[in-house]
Motif scaffolding. Sequence first.
Motif, PDB file in Angstrom:
ATOM      1  N   PHE A   1      36.301  37.706  55.511  1.00 54.13           N
ATOM      2  CA  PHE A   1      35.956  36.419  54.905  1.00 54.13           C
ATOM      3  C   PHE A   1      36.608  35.347  55.765  1.00 54.13           C
ATOM      4  O   PHE A   1      37.826  35.271  55.810  1.00 54.13           O
ATOM      5  CB  PHE A   1      36.508  36.320  53.487  1.00 54.13           C
ATOM      6  N   ASP A   2      35.804  34.536  56.408  1.00 51.65           N
ATOM      7  CA  ASP A   2      36.394  33.572  57.336  1.00 51.65           C
ATOM      8  C   ASP A   2      37.217  32.514  56.618  1.00 51.65           C
ATOM      9  O   ASP A   2      38.239  32.079  57.085  1.00 51.65           O
ATOM     10  CB  ASP A   2      35.298  32.880  58.148  1.00 51.65           C
TER      11      ASP A   2
ATOM     12  N   PRO B   1      24.826  35.792  53.068  1.00 59.00           N
ATOM     13  CA  PRO B   1      24.351  34.513  53.590  1.00 59.00           C
ATOM     14  C   PRO B   1      25.478  33.562  53.956  1.00 59.00           C
ATOM     15  O   PRO B   1      25.365  32.777  54.899  1.00 59.00           O
ATOM     16  CB  PRO B   1      23.500  33.924  52.462  1.00 59.00           C
ATOM     17  N   ASP B   2      26.560  33.611  53.199  1.00 58.09           N
ATOM     18  CA  ASP B   2      27.723  32.777  53.511  1.00 58.09           C
ATOM     19  C   ASP B   2      28.933  33.398  52.821  1.00 58.09           C
ATOM     20  O   ASP B   2      28.810  34.297  51.988  1.00 58.09           O
ATOM     21  CB  ASP B   2      27.523  31.323  53.058  1.00 58.09           C
ATOM     22  N   ASN B   3      30.105  32.898  53.162  1.00 55.37           N
ATOM     23  CA  ASN B   3      31.333  33.491  52.625  1.00 55.37           C
ATOM     24  C   ASN B   3      31.472  33.297  51.129  1.00 55.37           C
ATOM     25  O   ASN B   3      32.021  34.148  50.430  1.00 55.37           O
ATOM     26  CB  ASN B   3      32.549  32.899  53.342  1.00 55.37           C
ATOM     27  N   ALA B   4      31.002  32.158  50.630  1.00 54.17           N
ATOM     28  CA  ALA B   4      31.114  31.910  49.187  1.00 54.17           C
ATOM     29  C   ALA B   4      30.297  32.939  48.413  1.00 54.17           C
ATOM     30  O   ALA B   4      30.737  33.452  47.380  1.00 54.17           O
ATOM     31  CB  ALA B   4      30.637  30.494  48.865  1.00 54.17           C
TER      32      ALA B   4
ATOM     33  N   MET C   1      37.776  24.676  51.725  1.00 59.62           N
ATOM     34  CA  MET C   1      38.024  25.543  50.566  1.00 59.62           C
ATOM     35  C   MET C   1      37.657  24.802  49.294  1.00 59.62           C
ATOM     36  O   MET C   1      38.241  23.787  48.993  1.00 59.62           O
ATOM     37  CB  MET C   1      39.515  25.899  50.559  1.00 59.62           C
ATOM     38  N   GLU C   2      36.674  25.256  48.577  1.00 58.93           N
ATOM     39  CA  GLU C   2      36.222  24.589  47.352  1.00 58.93           C
ATOM     40  C   GLU C   2      36.712  25.356  46.147  1.00 58.93           C
ATOM     41  O   GLU C   2      36.322  26.482  45.905  1.00 58.93           O
ATOM     42  CB  GLU C   2      34.685  24.544  47.373  1.00 58.93           C
TER      43      GLU C   2
ATOM     44  N   PHE D   1      32.359  46.864  37.438  1.00 56.81           N
ATOM     45  CA  PHE D   1      32.948  48.208  37.393  1.00 56.81           C
ATOM     46  C   PHE D   1      34.145  48.281  36.438  1.00 56.81           C
ATOM     47  O   PHE D   1      34.710  49.342  36.240  1.00 56.81           O
ATOM     48  CB  PHE D   1      33.364  48.656  38.795  1.00 56.81           C
ATOM     49  N   GLY D   2      34.576  47.129  35.897  1.00 54.85           N
ATOM     50  CA  GLY D   2      35.595  47.186  34.848  1.00 54.85           C
ATOM     51  C   GLY D   2      36.892  46.461  35.134  1.00 54.85           C
ATOM     52  O   GLY D   2      37.768  46.435  34.269  1.00 54.85           O
ATOM     53  N   ALA D   3      37.060  45.862  36.323  1.00 50.06           N
ATOM     54  CA  ALA D   3      38.313  45.144  36.597  1.00 50.06           C
ATOM     55  C   ALA D   3      38.422  43.929  35.674  1.00 50.06           C
ATOM     56  O   ALA D   3      37.422  43.259  35.403  1.00 50.06           O
ATOM     57  CB  ALA D   3      38.349  44.704  38.061  1.00 50.06           C
ATOM     58  N   ASP D   4      39.632  43.653  35.215  1.00 51.70           N
ATOM     59  CA  ASP D   4      39.842  42.468  34.383  1.00 51.70           C
ATOM     60  C   ASP D   4      40.125  41.236  35.227  1.00 51.70           C
ATOM     61  O   ASP D   4      39.797  40.125  34.818  1.00 51.70           O
ATOM     62  CB  ASP D   4      40.995  42.718  33.398  1.00 51.70           C
ATOM     63  N   VAL D   5      40.774  41.400  36.350  1.00 56.93           N
ATOM     64  CA  VAL D   5      40.961  40.293  37.289  1.00 56.93           C
ATOM     65  C   VAL D   5      40.724  40.823  38.700  1.00 56.93           C
ATOM     66  O   VAL D   5      40.924  42.014  38.973  1.00 56.93           O
ATOM     67  CB  VAL D   5      42.374  39.662  37.215  1.00 56.93           C
ATOM     68  N   VAL D   6      40.301  39.924  39.571  1.00 55.85           N
ATOM     69  CA  VAL D   6      40.111  40.305  40.974  1.00 55.85           C
ATOM     70  C   VAL D   6      40.383  39.088  41.859  1.00 55.85           C
ATOM     71  O   VAL D   6      39.995  37.969  41.526  1.00 55.85           O
ATOM     72  CB  VAL D   6      38.694  40.888  41.220  1.00 55.85           C
ATOM     73  N   GLY D   7      41.119  39.309  42.924  1.00 51.55           N
ATOM     74  CA  GLY D   7      41.402  38.250  43.886  1.00 51.55           C
ATOM     75  C   GLY D   7      41.199  38.799  45.293  1.00 51.55           C
ATOM     76  O   GLY D   7      41.269  40.013  45.520  1.00 51.55           O
ATOM     77  N   ILE D   8      40.923  37.902  46.227  1.00 52.05           N
ATOM     78  CA  ILE D   8      40.629  38.328  47.601  1.00 52.05           C
ATOM     79  C   ILE D   8      41.552  37.570  48.555  1.00 52.05           C
ATOM     80  O   ILE D   8      41.652  36.345  48.491  1.00 52.05           O
ATOM     81  CB  ILE D   8      39.146  38.054  47.940  1.00 52.05           C
TER      82      ILE D   8
END
Length: 436
Positions: free
Chosen positions: A291-292, A133-136, A1-2, A149-156
Motif C-alpha cells: 500500500f503506497d 484500482p487504487d490504494n483506498a 492521507m484522507e 471472515f469474523g475479525a472485530d477490528v482490522v488495521g493495516i
Amino acid sequence: MELKNVDAGTQEPKLDRRSLLKLGVAGTAALVTTSTPAAKASEKGIGTTVYDDFPYEVSPDYKRFSEYNSVFSSDYRKGIPFDKPFYDDSRPGFSSSDYALSMASTAVWLSPSIPMNVVHQPHDSLPEPYKFPDNATAHAQIKRAARLFGADVVGITRRDERWDYSHVYADNWNLDVDVVPWEEALPGFEPKTVIVLGWEMGYEALATAPSQISDATANNAYSGLTYVLTQMTAYLNHLGYQAAPALNGLGLNVPYAVAAGLGEANRMGLLQNYKYGPRLRIAKLYTDLEFDEYLDKPVSYGIQDFCENCMHCADKCPSNALTHDIKTRIYTAEDVKDRPFTNPGVKKWHFDAQKCHDYWIDSGTGCGTCIAACPYNKPDFWHHRLIDRLNTVLPGPLHKFMAQMDLWHGYGNMFDEKAPAVFWDPKGRSYDGLKG
Ligand code: SF4
Ligand code: SF4
C-alpha cells in the motif's frame, strides 16, 4: 492521507452514533496531553490525536527481541508447560464442564488447517497478481474481507522490522527446535505490509477471570483468529500475493497494532482499543501486497494519560506482575539484566512476565484478571463510550475520580466466587439457554 470518513477507533468507516461523540468543540483537543516525543501529531479531533509515525519513543540502541527469550520458551526449557489447567467441581468456574469448554475452545487454534508462521505462496487463480484500482479501494477491500471472515477490528500498517523477532521458532508450537534468524525462517520473503486483526473476548466470560470460563473465551478468540488468518491467507494467495499468518509468532503484536491505529499500549503492556479496551486478542498477517499511501495511522485517545491515574489492573493483579509506576519510561539493558523476557528500549510500562506466568501455572488458568478489572473493559453501551470520551479531555486528577467511580458502580470486583458464572456470546448475540 484522507481520514475524514474513517473511525479513529476501528480505522473503519464511521458509525453514526460514534460520530455524534466526535463532533465537537474546537479547542478541546488542546487539553489532551501525550507523552510521545518521538511522533509528530498530524491531526486532532475532540480527544483524538493521530500520529504520522510510531507514537512512543524508541531508544537508538533498541534491538529486536528474540522469541527464544519469551517467558514461555524459557519456562519450557525449565520443564514448565505453557499452562496447567485443572478442574474442581466444587469451585465455580472450574467445573468439569467449564474445563471441557476451555479445552474445546483451543481445537481450531491448536490444530490449524494451514501452518502458521510460514509463507504461503500465491495461487494461480488469476493470470497475474490483481491490481486494485487504487490504494483506498485495496484498503477497504482488505478490511471488508477480514470483517467478513469474523475479525472485530482490522488495521493495516507497513512492515517494521523493529517489531519482528530477531529469531523465531519457525515450526509453530515446537519449542524443541532451535530458533533461527527471521530472514532464514522465511527465505526470500520481503513483506511490505502487515494486516493486524483483533477478535473480541466475551465480556461476561472474561468477568469470571481467573477461571476456565475466562480461559475459554481467550482460547476461542485464538481459534477465531486462526480461522480469520486462514481465510485471509487464502484471499491474498488467490489475489496473487504471498502471505505469512501469525498469532503471537514472527513478531510483537502490540507495537504492530499501535502502528496500525488500533489503540494505545496500556499499563498492562497490552493494546487498549477504543471500542473493546484490552478485551481483544490480536494476530497479524504479513504480505508482499504493498500500500503506497493508504495505511492506517497511530491514534491516541488519552488512554496512557488515564492509565497514569488508574492502577486497577496493577492493584488487582494477584502476582504483582504489573507496575505502579505513574509514567512510562525506557528501560535500559541494566534494568532488565535479570529479566531476559523484557526487551528494553521502548517508552512504555513494563510488566514482569515471569511473575505472571508463574501465576498461570499456580492458578491453573491463563488468568486475565487485569483485563477484566480495566475500566475500559466494557461492552459497547453508549453511556460507557460517552464516559470514555470524556476521559480523553478531562485533566489528569479527574481520571482518579473516574476510575474510583468504576469501583463504586460494582466493576472490577475480581475473585468473587459468588459472582454468577453466566456468559454471553462474544459477538453480542444474546440467547436463551433453554430455547437456543
Ligand atoms: S494475567 Fe493475571 S497474573 Fe498476569 S499480569 Fe494480568 S492479572 Fe497479573
Ligand atoms: S486498569 Fe486502569 S491502569 Fe490498567 S490498563 Fe486499564 S485504564 Fe490503564
